[in-house]
Enzyme design. Sequence first.
Site, PDB file in Angstrom:
ATOM      1  N   SER A  40     -24.752  -9.706   0.121  1.00 48.98           N
ATOM      2  CA  SER A  40     -25.161  -9.969  -1.265  1.00 48.98           C
ATOM      3  C   SER A  40     -25.709 -11.370  -1.465  1.00 48.98           C
ATOM      4  CB  SER A  40     -23.959  -9.778  -2.203  1.00 48.98           C
ATOM      5  OG  SER A  40     -23.492  -8.443  -2.150  1.00 48.98           O
ATOM      6  N   CYS A 158      -0.634  -3.564  -7.663  1.00 46.90           N
ATOM      7  CA  CYS A 158      -0.818  -2.954  -8.989  1.00 46.90           C
ATOM      8  C   CYS A 158       0.259  -1.925  -9.304  1.00 46.90           C
ATOM      9  CB  CYS A 158      -2.184  -2.277  -9.074  1.00 46.90           C
ATOM     10  SG  CYS A 158      -3.573  -3.373  -8.773  1.00 46.90           S
ATOM     11  N   SER A 187      -9.421   3.926  -9.819  1.00 43.94           N
ATOM     12  CA  SER A 187      -9.953   2.557  -9.823  1.00 43.94           C
ATOM     13  C   SER A 187      -9.105   1.637  -8.954  1.00 43.94           C
ATOM     14  CB  SER A 187     -10.036   2.011 -11.245  1.00 43.94           C
ATOM     15  OG  SER A 187      -8.764   2.048 -11.884  1.00 43.94           O
ATOM     16  N   LYS A 213       4.506  -1.625   0.113  1.00 42.24           N
ATOM     17  CA  LYS A 213       4.333  -2.731  -0.840  1.00 42.24           C
ATOM     18  C   LYS A 213       5.235  -2.534  -2.059  1.00 42.24           C
ATOM     19  CE  LYS A 213      -0.555  -3.246   0.429  1.00 42.24           C
ATOM     20  NZ  LYS A 213      -1.931  -2.943  -0.005  1.00 42.24           N
ATOM     21  N   HIS A 251      -1.898   3.323 -14.129  1.00 45.15           N
ATOM     22  CA  HIS A 251      -0.871   3.785 -13.189  1.00 45.15           C
ATOM     23  C   HIS A 251       0.376   4.167 -13.982  1.00 45.15           C
ATOM     24  CE1 HIS A 251      -3.459   2.628 -10.044  1.00 45.15           C
ATOM     25  NE2 HIS A 251      -2.791   1.630  -9.497  1.00 45.15           N
ATOM     26  N   ASN A 336      -4.066  -0.553 -14.539  1.00 41.38           N
ATOM     27  CA  ASN A 336      -4.012  -1.111 -13.185  1.00 41.38           C
ATOM     28  C   ASN A 336      -5.042  -2.195 -12.888  1.00 41.38           C
ATOM     29  OD1 ASN A 336      -5.619   1.460 -13.325  1.00 41.38           O
ATOM     30  ND2 ASN A 336      -6.288   0.755 -11.318  1.00 41.38           N
TER      31      ASN A 336
END
Length: 359
Positions: A40, A158, A187, A213, A251, A336
């Site tokens: 990019s 998240c 997402s 996690k 979530h 989230n």
Amino acid sequence: MKQFKVGIVGATGMVGQRFITLLENHPWFTPVLLAASGRSAGKTYEEAVGSRWCMDTPIPEDIKKMVVLDAAADKEKIAASVDFIFCAVNMKKDEIKALEEDYARLECPVISNNSAHRHTPDVPMIIPEINPQHAEIIEAQRKRLGTKHGFIAVKSNCSLQSYVPALHPLKEFGITKVLACTYQAISGAGKTFDTWPEMVDNVIPYIGGEEEKSEQEPLKIWGSIQGDKIVEAEGPSITTQCIRVPVSNGHLAAVFVSFAQKPSEEEIKKRWAEFSGAPQELQLPLAPKQFLHYFEEDNRPQTGLDRMLEKGMAVSVGRLRPDSQYDYKFVCLSHNTLRGAAGGAVLMAELLAAKGYLD
């Protein structure tokens, strides 16, 4: 509060895009540069992100024509141009660790959305309402890195932003064990239904690395600073199952919990209603006025109805009731990419700014 010049590293991904929308008209933080991978670099942001822009609002006009820098090759230039960076890059974990430490050693604080440094003992992993005191480990981290100003602070995964905030005010009752099943939006994988059509009318019972996690990170959040490191809490015992569901954002968690001293339902609801933390006391720009919202309706919270509560920065709770295997069960919901990802990182940066760590 002074004005801070901010860089967004990993600006073209979904979390980077969310940072851009959150920082538009932010009262303290102004994005002055954007960085991404070499693919990019050299393009305007509008060219670099192209059809991959997936926010509900358009790219801000002052962002469109910014020329994207190379996150790895232009580190010195980026670090010299900003007061701190938000980092949300898509790279291998070892590469992220090295990149973030390079920025910190260039005296550029790193507010990270990545998982790479979450278990580095002197890197604070902060949910601002829950463990703002962990910012104090930054001085030990600076000694290790040999910096006066630079450091790394991370936000948590998240998935646990939905259920850990509801558990935290109940810790005084001695939480012994927790089971949490999370139903996570696409997402969270950086996807939309356009880019992941196989998620339409589908559920996938696996998200790589997520359960580990979700079970381990709360123990660091609830840990304590001992010397030059954060030592994880010994309990409670947490087991999770993480499931990808066909939802764009939000979530949801189904939570089961047992206590050493079992509270009443009224006591639990009272703790939730009264709970607030440093963001509320400091009146930080992104802080929700009421962090935890309890719904008495038996069909709330709902992802579509409630994920944007308090601009997506509050946590919704509902369906508290006794359980036959655990003491109680309830459901929680958080947005989230707002409370969970970029918004949580911006709120953490606001906390660190208010406490002088970014000066």
